[in-house]
Design an enzyme around this catalytic site. Structure first.
Site, short mmCIF file in Angstrom:
data_model
loop_
_atom_site.label_atom_id
_atom_site.label_comp_id
_atom_site.label_asym_id
_atom_site.label_seq_id
_atom_site.Cartn_x
_atom_site.Cartn_y
_atom_site.Cartn_z
N ILE A 104 -79.23 23.21 23.63
CA ILE A 104 -78.21 22.25 24.06
C ILE A 104 -78.77 20.82 24.05
CG2 ILE A 104 -76.78 21.56 26.03
CD1 ILE A 104 -76.56 24.62 26.70
N ASP B 286 -94.31 17.73 30.44
CA ASP B 286 -93.81 18.89 31.19
C ASP B 286 -93.22 18.36 32.49
OD1 ASP B 286 -93.41 21.06 32.77
OD2 ASP B 286 -95.43 21.90 32.56
N SER C 35 -75.73 21.68 34.23
CA SER C 35 -75.64 22.77 35.21
C SER C 35 -75.29 24.05 34.43
CB SER C 35 -74.60 22.40 36.27
OG SER C 35 -74.50 23.40 37.24
N TYR D 159 -81.64 31.34 39.86
CA TYR D 159 -81.08 30.49 38.80
C TYR D 159 -79.67 30.03 39.17
CZ TYR D 159 -79.24 28.88 34.36
OH TYR D 159 -78.66 28.11 33.38
N LYS E 269 -78.19 26.16 39.96
CA LYS E 269 -77.09 25.51 39.25
C LYS E 269 -75.96 25.12 40.22
CE LYS E 269 -79.10 25.40 35.29
NZ LYS E 269 -79.52 24.11 34.71
#
Ligand SMILES: NC(=O)c1ccc[n+]([C@@H]2O[C@H](COP(=O)([O-])OP(=O)(O)OC[C@H]3O[C@@H](n4cnc5c(N)ncnc54)[C@H](OP(=O)(O)O)[C@@H]3O)[C@@H](O)[C@H]2O)c1
Length: 260
Positions: free
Chosen positions: A19, A61, A135, A149, A153
């Site tokens: 993405i 990083d 998100s 996870y 989000k």
């Protein structure tokens, strides 16, 4: 003769794949000069070189203190018009079976790095600038076996909505971008377990983000009609029903370097 105006600049994290790469390409096509951030030097340079002249690679990083510092310094030095906080990872498996380090790595990257860069960007932002926090539609649904996870989000979406309101009067736009399942290289759902009709391409997600960036209206932008329906159902149905529908058989744990 007046010097040509320099292009607006955009910094995108996690730009070497998926993405982030698609969003960087779409922003570059719209005339932005990109500073792309990722850890793997080769892949990062390949993407940045592929954008043409005038774009910059920043190897860092952002889950590490040192890497975050370098990106924050870049944000403080350069007047970026857009920051896309895209880099994110996930680990799958029942929470108690996954090493705590995996959970901590997700919190570091998905939340702490995102907040740190958002703070540096907004401190220097000017009217017309925009912050995009990537998100997920899992922001709306607790997900067994992706518990940390999905919670990170939910954090990103809630955080972005509050910032959207805070920054509105300043003329700075904040978007929480929620992709659903997207066919990126590192995705386990690239395999056969997800019907193709439910997967978007990174380019489709980037197109939705660019349209929303031009409109500068919505605090939360969900990519695609099916994902919007999923989010609406997850927000409307009783929580226990959502949990039952989303719970899958536990699979072997997968460590936290798997963006999703
Ligand atoms: N794909 C999906 O189904 C999906 C769905 C909803 C939301 N999302 C969200 O969308 C975002 C991008 O996901 P994706 O699937 O496109 O990921 P991806 O294709 O695996 O790409 C991840 C990118 O992040 C970079 N990255 C990872 N850790 C990093 C770190 N510590 N510091 C700097 N860069 C780092 C990677 O490059 P290096 O490895 O070289 O650092 C890579 O460029 C994530 O926030 C993810 O949670 C994805």
């Amino acid at each position: 003769m007046t010097a040509p105006a320099s292009p607006p600049r955009a910094l995108v994290t996690g730009v070497s794949e998926g993405i982030g790469r698609a969003v960087a390409r779409a922003l570059a096509a719209d005339g932005y000069a990109i500073t792309g951030v990722a850890r793997s030097e080769d892949r990062l340079h390949a993407v940045i070189d592929g954008l043409g002249p005038g774009h910059t690679a920043l190897v860092a990083d952002v889950a590490s203190e040192e890497g975050r510092k370098r990106v924050v310094q870049a944000v403080q030095r350069t007047p970026f018009a857009v920051l896309v906080n895209n880099a994110g990872i996930a680990s799958t498996g029942p929470f108690a079976d996954v090493p705590l380090g995996s959970a901590a790595a997700m919190l570091d990257l998905n939340c702490y790095a995102l907040v740190t860069l958002a703070h540096a960007f907004l401190a220097a932002a000017r009217p017309g600038d925009a912050l995009v926090n990537v998100s997920s539609t899992l922001a709306f649904a607790p997900m067994p076996n992706l518990s940390v996870y999905s919670a990170t989000k939910a954090f990103v979406t809630s955080f972005s909505e509050s910032l959207w309101h805070e920054q509105k009067a300043r003329g700075v736009y904040v978007m929480g971008l929620c992709p659903g399942m997207t066919a990126t290289a590192s995705q386990p759902h690239n395999g056969n377990d997800v019907p193709a009709a439910l997967l978007q391409t990174p380019e489709q997600v980037a197109a939705v983000a660019m349209t929303a960036l031009r409109r500068r209206a919505q605090p939360t932008v969900i990519s695609g009609t099916k994902n919007a329906l999923f989010a609406a159902a997850a927000r409307t149905l009783p929580r226990r029903t959502v949990l039952r529908l989303l719970a899958t058989e536990p699979k072997p744990p997968v460590a936290a370097d798997t963006p999703r």
